[in-house]
Design an enzyme around this catalytic site. Structure first.
Site, short mmCIF file in Angstrom:
data_model
loop_
_atom_site.label_atom_id
_atom_site.label_comp_id
_atom_site.label_asym_id
_atom_site.label_seq_id
_atom_site.Cartn_x
_atom_site.Cartn_y
_atom_site.Cartn_z
N ASN A 12 -0.72 4.59 -2.47
CA ASN A 12 -0.05 3.35 -2.85
C ASN A 12 -0.34 2.33 -1.75
O ASN A 12 0.23 2.42 -0.67
CB ASN A 12 1.46 3.61 -2.98
N LYS A 51 0.40 -0.75 -1.74
CA LYS A 51 1.42 -1.81 -1.63
C LYS A 51 0.72 -3.18 -1.53
O LYS A 51 -0.32 -3.38 -2.17
CB LYS A 51 2.36 -1.52 -0.46
N HIS A 89 9.21 2.16 -7.94
CA HIS A 89 9.17 2.38 -6.50
C HIS A 89 10.41 1.76 -5.86
O HIS A 89 10.88 0.71 -6.30
CB HIS A 89 7.89 1.77 -5.91
N GLU A 125 10.78 0.04 -3.34
CA GLU A 125 10.60 -1.36 -2.91
C GLU A 125 10.75 -2.31 -4.10
O GLU A 125 11.25 -3.43 -3.95
CB GLU A 125 9.25 -1.51 -2.19
N GLU A 182 10.73 10.27 -3.57
CA GLU A 182 10.52 9.51 -2.34
C GLU A 182 11.87 9.12 -1.74
O GLU A 182 12.45 8.09 -2.12
CB GLU A 182 9.72 8.24 -2.62
N GLY A 223 7.75 4.87 5.13
CA GLY A 223 7.29 3.98 6.19
C GLY A 223 8.01 4.14 7.50
O GLY A 223 7.86 3.30 8.39
N SER A 234 6.17 9.02 4.37
CA SER A 234 5.62 9.41 5.66
C SER A 234 4.74 10.66 5.62
O SER A 234 4.70 11.43 6.59
CB SER A 234 6.74 9.56 6.71
P1 PGA Z 1 4.60 5.80 3.33
O1 PGA Z 1 4.98 5.18 1.88
O2 PGA Z 1 3.63 6.92 3.08
O3 PGA Z 1 3.99 4.66 4.08
O4 PGA Z 1 5.88 6.29 3.93
C1 PGA Z 1 5.11 6.01 0.76
C2 PGA Z 1 5.43 5.19 -0.45
O5 PGA Z 1 6.19 4.21 -0.36
O6 PGA Z 1 4.92 5.49 -1.55
#
Ligand code: PGA
Length: 239
Positions: free
Chosen positions: A9, A11, A86, A88, A156, A162, A201
């Site tokens: 992803n 983003k 997601h 976000e 997640e 992140g 992560s």
């Molecule tokens: P990350 O994000 O691997 O940077 O923690 C995962 C995600 O939001 O899908």
């Protein structure tokens, strides 16, 4: 047998110069590799051995919705998958489980595989609500009629995205086995075939141990999917 899936992803990251990172990915025979770049790069990246997906779509197929993209548009650009719900999107755009379910229906109608995301906040985890939260999200975000070919579910935990923080392997297993139980109870054999990804992560140094957890069929990877060297290491941990 569920095919392994390594999903990236990107983003809001990625310019045309970054398409070289996709070209440099390895796609082993037994692993599906997916990159969800910004929508501006979908058409340019589609058609190779790396599957391409969107990061969101509108629930409607067309209309007066300035700035939005429909599932049919993503499909038309060459996408095979779309990430939906997601955290976000849920946080920044106030998307509810009902919104995610409606988007999932439109993704299916357009012929896309929906990667439906769910996961608890840190406060919910600390309050002991993780299993009830993810069960509720799964029930309300996934429409009836889900099939293994059309749905992927990504667990997640919001606090792991992140941050460099990762749940213990026992915590991942607890959630994934609960999600599997719910999927089988609701969708029978199809539920047994729906792939469950862990996200938050994931990096080259922890991928192998996470992939060894029961009912983890791959990962949804943010930061570590941006560079081919890192994502290739994660892909090879799935082989
Ligand atoms: P990350 O994000 O691997 O940077 O923690 C995962 C995600 O939001 O899908």
């Amino acid at each position: 047998m569920r095919r392994k899936l390594a999903a990236g992803n990107w983003k809001m990251n990625g310019l045309r110069a970054d398409m070289a990172q996709v070209a440099a990915l390895n796609v082993p025979a037994g692993v599906d590799v997916l990159i969800c770049p910004p929508a501006t790069l979908i058409a340019a990246l589609a058609g190779g051995s790396v599957r391409i997906g969107g990061q969101d779509c509108h629930a409607k197929s067309s209309g007066a919705h300035t700035g939005d993209l429909s599932a049919a548009m993503l499909r038309d650009a060459g996408a095979d998958y779309v990430i939906l719900g997601h955290s976000e999107r849920r946080a920044d755009h106030f998307e509810t489980d009902a919104d995610v379910a409606a988007k999932t229906q439109s993704a299916w109608a357009a012929g896309l595989v929906a990667v439906v995301c769910l996961g608890e906040s840190l406060a919910q985890r600390e309050a002991g609500e993780t299993l009830s939260v993810v069960a509720r999200q799964l029930a309300a975000s996934v429409p009836d009629g889900a099939t293994a070919a059309q749905l992927v579910v990504a667990y997640e935990p919001i606090w792991a995205i992140g941050t460099g923080l990762v749940p213990s392997l026992a915590q991942i297993e607890e959630v994934h086995s609960a999600l599997r139980r719910d999927l089988v109870a609701r969708f029978g054999d199809e539920g047994a075939g729906i792939r469950l990804l862990y996200g938050g992560s994931v990096k080259p140094s922890n991928a192998a141990e996470i992939f060894a957890v029961a009912d983890v069929d791959g990962a949804l990877v943010g930061g570590a999917s941006l560079k081919a060297a890192d994502f290739n290491a994660i892909i090879s941990a799935l082989e």
